[in-house]
Design an enzyme around this catalytic site. Structure first.
Site, PDB file in Angstrom:
ATOM      1  N   CYS A 106      -4.009 -20.187 -30.122  1.00 16.09           N
ATOM      2  CA  CYS A 106      -5.416 -20.979 -30.570  1.00 16.09           C
ATOM      3  C   CYS A 106      -6.354 -20.093 -30.402  1.00 16.09           C
ATOM      4  O   CYS A 106      -7.510 -20.384 -30.515  1.00 16.09           O
ATOM      5  CB  CYS A 106      -5.496 -21.796 -29.220  1.00 16.09           C
ATOM      6  SG  CYS A 106      -5.980 -21.022 -28.002  1.00 16.09           S
TER       7      CYS A 106
ATOM      8  N   THR B  66       0.357  -1.009  -0.128  1.00 15.73           N
ATOM      9  CA  THR B  66       0.039  -0.093   0.211  1.00 15.73           C
ATOM     10  C   THR B  66       1.281   0.870   0.343  1.00 15.73           C
ATOM     11  O   THR B  66       0.846   2.125  -0.668  1.00 15.73           O
ATOM     12  CB  THR B  66      -1.183  -0.083   1.619  1.00 15.73           C
ATOM     13  OG1 THR B  66      -0.118   0.016   2.240  1.00 15.73           O
ATOM     14  CG2 THR B  66      -1.876  -1.389   0.956  1.00 15.73           C
TER      15      THR B  66
ATOM     16  N   CYS C 129      -2.980 -18.139 -22.296  1.00 20.72           N
ATOM     17  CA  CYS C 129      -3.788 -18.633 -22.560  1.00 20.72           C
ATOM     18  C   CYS C 129      -4.131 -19.584 -21.731  1.00 20.72           C
ATOM     19  O   CYS C 129      -3.782 -20.660 -21.596  1.00 20.72           O
ATOM     20  CB  CYS C 129      -3.443 -19.102 -23.587  1.00 20.72           C
ATOM     21  SG  CYS C 129      -5.171 -20.035 -24.687  1.00 20.72           S
TER      22      CYS C 129
ATOM     23  N   HIS D 186       0.123 -16.492  -4.542  1.00 21.04           N
ATOM     24  CA  HIS D 186      -0.972 -16.333  -6.110  1.00 21.04           C
ATOM     25  C   HIS D 186      -0.998 -15.969  -6.722  1.00 21.04           C
ATOM     26  O   HIS D 186      -1.489 -15.287  -7.655  1.00 21.04           O
ATOM     27  CB  HIS D 186      -1.801 -14.925  -4.468  1.00 21.04           C
ATOM     28  CG  HIS D 186      -2.155 -15.661  -3.408  1.00 21.04           C
ATOM     29  ND1 HIS D 186      -3.123 -14.921  -2.246  1.00 21.04           N
ATOM     30  CD2 HIS D 186      -2.658 -16.711  -3.240  1.00 21.04           C
ATOM     31  CE1 HIS D 186      -3.525 -15.566  -1.485  1.00 21.04           C
ATOM     32  NE2 HIS D 186      -3.360 -16.250  -1.683  1.00 21.04           N
TER      33      HIS D 186
ATOM     34  N   ASP E 257       2.489  -8.446  -7.664  1.00 19.56           N
ATOM     35  CA  ASP E 257       3.033  -7.332  -8.073  1.00 19.56           C
ATOM     36  C   ASP E 257       4.087  -7.398  -7.883  1.00 19.56           C
ATOM     37  O   ASP E 257       5.100  -7.097  -9.021  1.00 19.56           O
ATOM     38  CB  ASP E 257       2.683  -6.041  -7.222  1.00 19.56           C
ATOM     39  CG  ASP E 257       3.574  -6.223  -5.332  1.00 19.56           C
ATOM     40  OD1 ASP E 257       2.522  -5.669  -4.380  1.00 19.56           O
ATOM     41  OD2 ASP E 257       4.320  -6.524  -4.959  1.00 19.56           O
TER      42      ASP E 257
ATOM     43  N   ASN F  81       1.518  -4.839  11.394  1.00 19.65           N
ATOM     44  CA  ASN F  81       0.298  -5.098  10.684  1.00 19.65           C
ATOM     45  C   ASN F  81      -0.547  -3.279  11.323  1.00 19.65           C
ATOM     46  O   ASN F  81      -0.542  -3.163  12.433  1.00 19.65           O
ATOM     47  CB  ASN F  81      -0.279  -5.794  10.903  1.00 19.65           C
ATOM     48  CG  ASN F  81      -1.454  -6.457   9.834  1.00 19.65           C
ATOM     49  OD1 ASN F  81      -1.109  -6.512   8.804  1.00 19.65           O
ATOM     50  ND2 ASN F  81      -2.777  -6.274  10.000  1.00 19.65           N
TER      51      ASN F  81
HETATM   52  N1  APR Z   1       1.149  -1.758   7.053  1.00 20.16           N
HETATM   53  C1  APR Z   1       1.086  -2.460   7.348  1.00 20.16           C
HETATM   54  N2  APR Z   1      -0.041  -3.126   7.213  1.00 20.16           N
HETATM   55  C2  APR Z   1      -0.995  -2.421   6.444  1.00 20.16           C
HETATM   56  C3  APR Z   1      -0.685  -1.729   5.688  1.00 20.16           C
HETATM   57  C4  APR Z   1       0.703  -1.277   5.262  1.00 20.16           C
HETATM   58  N3  APR Z   1       1.324   0.089   4.642  1.00 20.16           N
HETATM   59  N4  APR Z   1      -1.842  -1.326   4.744  1.00 20.16           N
HETATM   60  C5  APR Z   1      -2.450  -2.379   5.625  1.00 20.16           C
HETATM   61  N5  APR Z   1      -2.260  -2.724   5.664  1.00 20.16           N
HETATM   62  C6  APR Z   1      -2.855  -3.872   6.436  1.00 20.16           C
HETATM   63  C7  APR Z   1      -4.256  -3.888   6.442  1.00 20.16           C
HETATM   64  O1  APR Z   1      -4.826  -3.453   7.620  1.00 20.16           O
HETATM   65  C8  APR Z   1      -4.642  -5.112   6.712  1.00 20.16           C
HETATM   66  O2  APR Z   1      -4.858  -5.672   7.262  1.00 20.16           O
HETATM   67  O3  APR Z   1      -2.569  -5.200   5.884  1.00 20.16           O
HETATM   68  C9  APR Z   1      -3.748  -5.822   5.701  1.00 20.16           C
HETATM   69  C10 APR Z   1      -3.973  -6.259   3.968  1.00 20.16           C
HETATM   70  O4  APR Z   1      -5.339  -7.530   4.060  1.00 20.16           O
HETATM   71  P1  APR Z   1      -5.701  -7.703   2.819  1.00 20.16           P
HETATM   72  O5  APR Z   1      -6.013  -6.230   2.537  1.00 20.16           O
HETATM   73  O6  APR Z   1      -7.221  -8.909   3.744  1.00 20.16           O
HETATM   74  O7  APR Z   1      -4.946  -8.239   2.056  1.00 20.16           O
HETATM   75  P2  APR Z   1      -3.826  -9.866   2.423  1.00 20.16           P
HETATM   76  O8  APR Z   1      -4.176  -9.965   3.500  1.00 20.16           O
HETATM   77  O9  APR Z   1      -2.741  -9.868   1.582  1.00 20.16           O
HETATM   78  O10 APR Z   1      -5.522 -10.485   1.520  1.00 20.16           O
HETATM   79  C11 APR Z   1      -5.112 -12.255   0.910  1.00 20.16           C
HETATM   80  O11 APR Z   1      -7.098 -12.476  -0.383  1.00 20.16           O
HETATM   81  O12 APR Z   1      -7.945 -10.787  -1.932  1.00 20.16           O
HETATM   82  C12 APR Z   1      -7.267 -12.591  -1.649  1.00 20.16           C
HETATM   83  O13 APR Z   1      -5.940 -12.697  -3.512  1.00 20.16           O
HETATM   84  C13 APR Z   1      -6.118 -11.711  -2.375  1.00 20.16           C
HETATM   85  O14 APR Z   1      -3.398 -12.476  -2.101  1.00 20.16           O
HETATM   86  C14 APR Z   1      -5.294 -11.883  -1.649  1.00 20.16           C
HETATM   87  C15 APR Z   1      -5.675 -12.529  -0.518  1.00 20.16           C
END
Ligand code: APR
Length: 239
Positions: free
Chosen positions: A149, A29, A128, A120, A105, A209
């Site tokens: 194809c 992020t 394809c 993932h 990414d 987190n």
């Molecule tokens: N630093 C630390 N934590 C962060 C930051 C940051 N800058 N920005 C966001 N977060 C935390 C949020 O509080 C949240 O708890 O990261 C977490 C992101 O959680 P999700 O959005 O659920 O992402 P993720 O856990 O990677 O999702 C897992 O879900 O949809 C599928 O395939 C997709 O790989 C993904 C999987």
């Protein structure tokens, strides 16, 4: 941020003989990429089943393709941040054995990390769906069919309803099961089976987190803060 927790993380990193890092969308992020479940995250406005699933690929291909073209274009101009670079530096110094990531990414690799298990898949390469032929990303972005194809092109991302790449999951599972220390960064741990990995670690477990309200009970150390901030501050205690 609690400096005593940072010092504890740094001392565990120094003592550990085998440290595994597990990352999620919160790791990217601060590079400008939305996560999924935070306010403003992808799944706050879009139902993943309609765009990021096998069902969408098979039954709503144009919507599926537009969604992934948009996600790929979102990466344009974004790059790994200092936190990614710290993890790559820790790997070089033998402080981190590998990174298991849910992210698609490839910022960890771009920052220099070499031992990265993409649980993932990724959205930087495409194939394809019908003949599995590797295709150019440009062809997917230009909405072309498979040159071989005429089938449907798709990114090499794991869709909802698809199984995770066996080798990446096997490597991540073996590594975290052997780890003295697991450092989990930027993930809500809502998605199976990756959310089962931390408890395989018999050593110490640290959680970095922004939102530590849920999923943190299994951890020995919980640091509430941003990935870039915590990792760069921990690096200052390690270098
Ligand atoms: N630093 C630390 N934590 C962060 C930051 C940051 N800058 N920005 C966001 N977060 C935390 C949020 O509080 C949240 O708890 O990261 C977490 C992101 O959680 P999700 O959005 O659920 O992402 P993720 O856990 O990677 O999702 C897992 O879900 O949809 C599928 O395939 C997709 O790989 C993904 C999987």
């Amino acid at each position: 941020m609690d400096s005593s927790k940072l010092s504890l993380l740094a001392s565990w990193m120094k003592q550990s003989k085998y440290t595994v890092v597990l990352t999620g969308a919160g790791m990217s992020t601060e590079s400008g990429i939305p996560d999924f479940r935070s306010p403003g995250g992808w799944w706050r406005n879009i139902d993943p089943a309609t765009v990021a699933s096998r069902y969408a690929l098979e039954n709503r291909y144009e919507l599926f393709r537009d969604f992934y073209i948009m996600r790929i274009n979102t990466l344009e101009g974004c790059k790994p941040h200092e936190g990614h670079k710290v993890l790559a530096e820790w790997e070089k110094r033998g402080l981190v054995h590998c990174i298991a990531t849910q992210n698609v990414d490839r910022f960890h690799q771009e920052a220099g990390s070499r031992n990265v298990y993409e649980l993932h898949g990724n959205i930087r390469t495409v194939r394809c769906e019908d003949c599995s032929n590797a295709a150019e990303l440009k062809e997917f972005l230009e909405k072309k069919p498979c040159a071989k194809c005429k089938g449907k092109l798709r990114p090499n991302v794991v869709l909802f309803g698809e199984s995770l790449p066996y080798e990446a999951l096997d490597n991540a599972t073996h590594s975290i099961s052997k780890a003295d220390l697991a450092v989990v960064v930027g993930t809500s741990l809502q998605v199976y089976p990756v959310n089962q990995l931390p408890e395989l670690c018999k050593g110490k477990k640290a959680y970095i987190n922004l939102d530590t309200g849920r999923s943190s009970s299994q951890f020995d150390l919980v640091i509430e803060g941003s990935a870039r901030d915590v990792l760069t501050k921990a690096e200052m205690l390690l270098d």
